[in-house]
Design an enzyme around this catalytic site. Structure first.
Site, PDB file in Angstrom:
ATOM      1  N   THR A 268       0.814  -1.214   0.000  1.00  0.00           N
ATOM      2  CA  THR A 268       0.000   0.000   0.000  1.00  0.00           C
ATOM      3  C   THR A 268       0.854   1.274   0.000  1.00  0.00           C
ATOM      4  O   THR A 268       0.529   2.239  -0.678  1.00  0.00           O
ATOM      5  CB  THR A 268      -0.879   0.015   1.264  1.00  0.00           C
ATOM      6  OG1 THR A 268      -0.055  -0.405   2.346  1.00  0.00           O
ATOM      7  CG2 THR A 268      -2.030  -0.938   1.127  1.00  0.00           C
ATOM      8  N   PHE A 394      -7.287   4.540   5.965  1.00  0.00           N
ATOM      9  CA  PHE A 394      -6.659   3.531   6.817  1.00  0.00           C
ATOM     10  C   PHE A 394      -7.694   2.670   7.534  1.00  0.00           C
ATOM     11  O   PHE A 394      -7.394   1.999   8.523  1.00  0.00           O
ATOM     12  CB  PHE A 394      -5.730   4.206   7.834  1.00  0.00           C
ATOM     13  CG  PHE A 394      -4.507   4.829   7.201  1.00  0.00           C
ATOM     14  CD1 PHE A 394      -3.415   4.039   6.832  1.00  0.00           C
ATOM     15  CD2 PHE A 394      -4.446   6.186   6.946  1.00  0.00           C
ATOM     16  CE1 PHE A 394      -2.287   4.609   6.239  1.00  0.00           C
ATOM     17  CE2 PHE A 394      -3.323   6.763   6.352  1.00  0.00           C
ATOM     18  CZ  PHE A 394      -2.241   5.968   5.998  1.00  0.00           C
ATOM     19  N   CYS A 401      -5.677   0.541  10.323  1.00  0.00           N
ATOM     20  CA  CYS A 401      -4.289   0.196  10.028  1.00  0.00           C
ATOM     21  C   CYS A 401      -3.363   0.433  11.219  1.00  0.00           C
ATOM     22  O   CYS A 401      -3.272   1.553  11.720  1.00  0.00           O
ATOM     23  CB  CYS A 401      -3.824   1.050   8.859  1.00  0.00           C
ATOM     24  SG  CYS A 401      -2.172   0.653   8.325  1.00  0.00           S
TER      25      CYS A 401
END
Ligand code: HEM
Length: 456
Positions: A268, A394, A401
């Site tokens: 990512t 996120f 995350c």
């Protein structure tokens, strides 16, 4: 109150809408459907599962209420479990091992840890710069992948891929790319069909084995080195206990976590950096502001420090705005604990609801001039006016995350080093082509790089 009916494009019997989804570009298709449904919610029948797709910020705000919704592990994530197992990303919400690993690993993602990783992050960023100093045209996504893979493996596991030494991407990455693509394809395939495709199954298993062998090598090297007390990701996993339960991680779980971090920890961030360079080239006035910032904070051949990175202001806003317009992870999924309604629409217990990030992040209800790349949205005085649920690159809540600060520290440093040293241009005026392997990235994006100043 009246229950509203959820728009549901017509599909076929049994297969439902499954085959309408293009195999290699599901995100673009789901985004197009979102644009066609002003309600900000629609439903598809995917192999008998009625899946909701949501992009209206007020509806997303409800889905982000963790007292009502939890992270769902359905296809494609349930397929990724073939190789990421019970790792943090793909663990089921009610698995105790998620909590053990989460609490054991949290200290490795504190601000203090970011400072500790900084010298290694810098070392890899300088390898990228050394390669670009002798290059003319560079393949952006490939070099960003080298950078981010080498960074997570060095900081997290003290393991060196040395990706910049090789013209080919590491076999681990090829196996990973194919396995993620396969998980995406299987998402729209009847399990029976998956079983019939024997050759694909063999190739998939071989790719998983390739990845697992690398993970075993990472762990073996650490055990052979025999150092205890190392506080990186692997050190914590091998030695620390969950402060709450006293539980330690099993060998099998450690393997799942190492593979999870090798994938989630680079794929990512590499997309983010690639999209950021794309945005800078499309917006020369922003590029000029970024150059001005690095020239002020990093004059001449000043070597960046952790403090320099903390002082950056334009570059972090470039990254935030990039994550708004191009989210490397284009969606995440939740489920309801019980039958309920969302904005008046009925949602059944356990029904998957997918938050679609590209249309959420450009929703006219939440964003002025949504298509415009405007880094000043992220000035402190402008943030206050943002819709609270319209920006979720996120993810959400406790399953958001864990690597957010890690990614942002690494990406800020990488952009600072690149802009300090290189003039970037794309004489061929690249047009965005998205490549999706679950996550999205620009495909075939090359830029021309020239050193800005002579170095000894
Ligand atoms: C979870 C995005 C970088 C490790 C997530 C989720 C998103 C996300 C959206 C939630 C997924 C879901 O709900 O299904 C991103 C983006 C990144 C990034 C956009 C870079 C720009 C990283 C890095 C690491 C990492 C650098 C590790 C060093 C993880 C892990 C999870 C996760 C382990 C699962 C957390 C849990 O459920 O406990 N990420 N991520 N990510 N990410 Fe990231």
């Amino acid at each position: 109150t009246a229950v509203r009916s959820i728009p549901a494009p017509q599909g076929l019997p049994v297969l439902g809408n499954t085959l309408q989804i293009p195999a290699h570009a599901p995100a673009a298709f789901l985004e197009k459907l979102a644009a066609e449904h002003d309600e900000g919610i629609y439903q598809l029948d995917l192999l008998g599962r009625r899946v909701l797709f949501v992009s209206d910020p007020d509806l997303v705000a409800e889905l982000c209420d963790e007292t009502r919704f939890y992270k769902g592990i359905d296809p494609p994530l349930s397929i990724v479990r073939d190789f990421a197992g019970d790792g943090l990303f793909t663990a089921h919400h009610d698995e105790p091992v998620w909590g053990h690993a989460h609490r054991i690993l949290m200290p490795a993602f504190s601000q203090r840890s970011m400072k500790a990783y900084f010298p290694q992050m810098l070392e890899v960023a300088q390898e990228l710069a050394a390669k670009w100093a002798v290059s003319d045209e560079v393949s952006v996504a490939d070099d960003m992948t080298r950078l981010t893979l080498d960074t997570i493996s060095l900081t997290g596991f003290d393991y060196r891929f040395n990706s910049f030494d090789s013209p080919e991407l590491h076999p681990f990455l090829q196996a990973m790319g194919r396995a993620l693509t396969e998980a995406m394809l299987r998402n729209r395939q009847l399990p029976l069909v998956t079983k019939l495709k024997k050759r694909r199954e063999e190739a998939y298993r071989a790719d998983i084995l390739t990845m697992q062998e690398l993970v075993d090598d990472v762990i073996r090297q650490r055990r052979a080195a025999g150092r205890s007390g190392t506080k990186d990701l692997l050190g914590l996993m091998l030695e620390a206990a969950d402060p709450r339960s006293g539980e330690r991680l099993s060998d099998e779980n450690i393997r799942d976590q190492v593979l999870t971090f090798l994938i989630a920890g680079h794929e990512t961030t590499s997309g983010l950096l690639s999209f950021a360079l794309y945005n800078l080239l499309r917006n020369p006035h922003v590029l000029a502001r970024a150059y001005a910032e690095v020239d002020r904070l990093l004059p001449g051949d000043t070597v960046p420090t952790y403090d320099t990175v903390m002082k950056l202001d334009v570059i972090p806003r470039i990254l935030e705005e990039t994550l708004r317009i191009w989210s490397p992870i284009p969606a995440f999924a939740v489920k309801s604990f019980e039958d309920t309604t969302v904005g008046g629409y009925p949602v059944r217990e356990g029904q998957p609801a997918v938050v679609l990030l590209p249309p959420l992040h450009r929703h006219p209800k939440a964003w002025d001039r949504p298509e415009e790349f405007d880094i000043d949205r992220w000035l402190p005085e402008n943030r206050a006016g943002h819709h609270p649920a319209a920006y979720k690159p996120f993810g959400n809540g406790e399953r958001a995350c864990i690597g957010r600060q890690f990614a942002l520290t690494e990406a800020r440093l990488a952009l600072a080093v690149i802009l300090q040293r290189f003039a970037i241009s794309d004489p061929d005026a690249y047009r965005m082509e998205i490549k999706q392997t679950l996550t999205v990235k620009p495909d075939g994006f090359t830029v021309r790089v020239r050193e800005r100043k002579p170095y000894e």
